[in-house]
Design a protein around this motif. Structure first.
Motif, PDB file in Angstrom:
ATOM      1  N   PHE A 148       0.824  -1.205   0.000  1.00 11.43           N
ATOM      2  CA  PHE A 148       0.000   0.000   0.000  1.00 11.43           C
ATOM      3  C   PHE A 148       0.860   1.257   0.000  1.00 11.43           C
ATOM      4  O   PHE A 148       0.492   2.267  -0.588  1.00 11.43           O
ATOM      5  N   VAL A 149       2.014   1.196   0.662  1.00 11.90           N
ATOM      6  CA  VAL A 149       2.902   2.365   0.772  1.00 11.90           C
ATOM      7  C   VAL A 149       3.525   2.716  -0.573  1.00 11.90           C
ATOM      8  O   VAL A 149       3.528   3.881  -0.984  1.00 11.90           O
TER       9      VAL A 149
ATOM     10  N   SER B 244       1.257   4.450  -2.973  1.00 12.54           N
ATOM     11  CA  SER B 244       0.895   5.761  -2.407  1.00 12.54           C
ATOM     12  C   SER B 244       1.998   6.783  -2.675  1.00 12.54           C
ATOM     13  O   SER B 244       1.727   7.947  -2.960  1.00 12.54           O
ATOM     14  N   GLU B 245       3.240   6.348  -2.565  1.00 12.76           N
ATOM     15  CA  GLU B 245       4.361   7.252  -2.821  1.00 12.76           C
ATOM     16  C   GLU B 245       4.455   7.609  -4.299  1.00 12.76           C
ATOM     17  O   GLU B 245       4.798   8.734  -4.653  1.00 12.76           O
TER      18      GLU B 245
ATOM     19  N   ARG C 159      -2.506   4.102  -6.719  1.00 18.46           N
ATOM     20  CA  ARG C 159      -2.689   4.751  -5.417  1.00 18.46           C
ATOM     21  C   ARG C 159      -2.651   3.672  -4.353  1.00 18.46           C
ATOM     22  O   ARG C 159      -2.491   2.501  -4.683  1.00 18.46           O
ATOM     23  N   GLY C 160      -2.813   4.034  -3.120  1.00 19.80           N
ATOM     24  CA  GLY C 160      -2.724   3.077  -2.029  1.00 19.80           C
ATOM     25  C   GLY C 160      -3.575   1.844  -2.209  1.00 19.80           C
ATOM     26  O   GLY C 160      -3.137   0.726  -1.949  1.00 19.80           O
ATOM     27  N   LYS C 161      -4.789   2.029  -2.702  1.00 22.04           N
ATOM     28  CA  LYS C 161      -5.697   0.891  -2.839  1.00 22.04           C
ATOM     29  C   LYS C 161      -5.231  -0.114  -3.892  1.00 22.04           C
ATOM     30  O   LYS C 161      -5.757  -1.222  -3.972  1.00 22.04           O
TER      31      LYS C 161
END
Length: 134
Positions: free
Chosen positions: A76-77, A80-81, A97-99
């Motif tokens: 997830f990280v 997101s980054e 994205r995170g999802k």
């Protein structure tokens, strides 16, 4: 890093050198052949490159510790980054994205889809910043 500009305006953020693009097929093959040792290397390098370029993220060492201790968090990280670089730094739309980490819930195909999405987004981003194609 707190230097951000509103979307649509010129940014005065100093950025590091773009990260390395990586062949998706070769990376998957290396992860399989090395029994996931390459995945550990990939996690460190990717997290380090994102942190050095954007000033945001967990960085290589902490990213590696997270991966080794609680690896599901990495799924997830990392996207997101990547999203941060696309959207917050450049004002664009991120393909991940995170999802995106939810793909890891599917056996066998999920990790491959996750990797193709995340590394593909990274490759396109680094190429847009002057990185050489994979």
């Amino acid at each position: 890093m707190t230097d951000t500009a509103p979307t649509g305006s010129a940014q005065a953020v100093t950025r590091g050198q773009p990260g390395e693009t990586r062949s998706i097929g070769k990376s998957i093959l290396l992860a399989i052949v090395t029994l996931a040792i390459y995945a550990i290397y990939w996690t460190y390098k990717t997290q380090d490159e994102i942190k050095r370029y954007s000033g945001n993220g967990v960085g290589g060492v902490l990213g590696l510790v997270i991966y080794l201790v609680i690896s599901p968090v990495t799924y997830f990280v990392a996207p997101s980054e990547v999203r941060y670089m696309y959207e917050d730094l450049d004002g664009g739309t991120s393909p991940v994205r995170g999802k995106t980490g939810l793909w890891m819930l599917l056996p066998l195909a999920g990790p491959i889809v996750w990797f193709v999405k995340v590394q593909g987004a990274l490759n396109r981003y680094w190429e847009s910043k002057g990185g050489s194609p994979a």
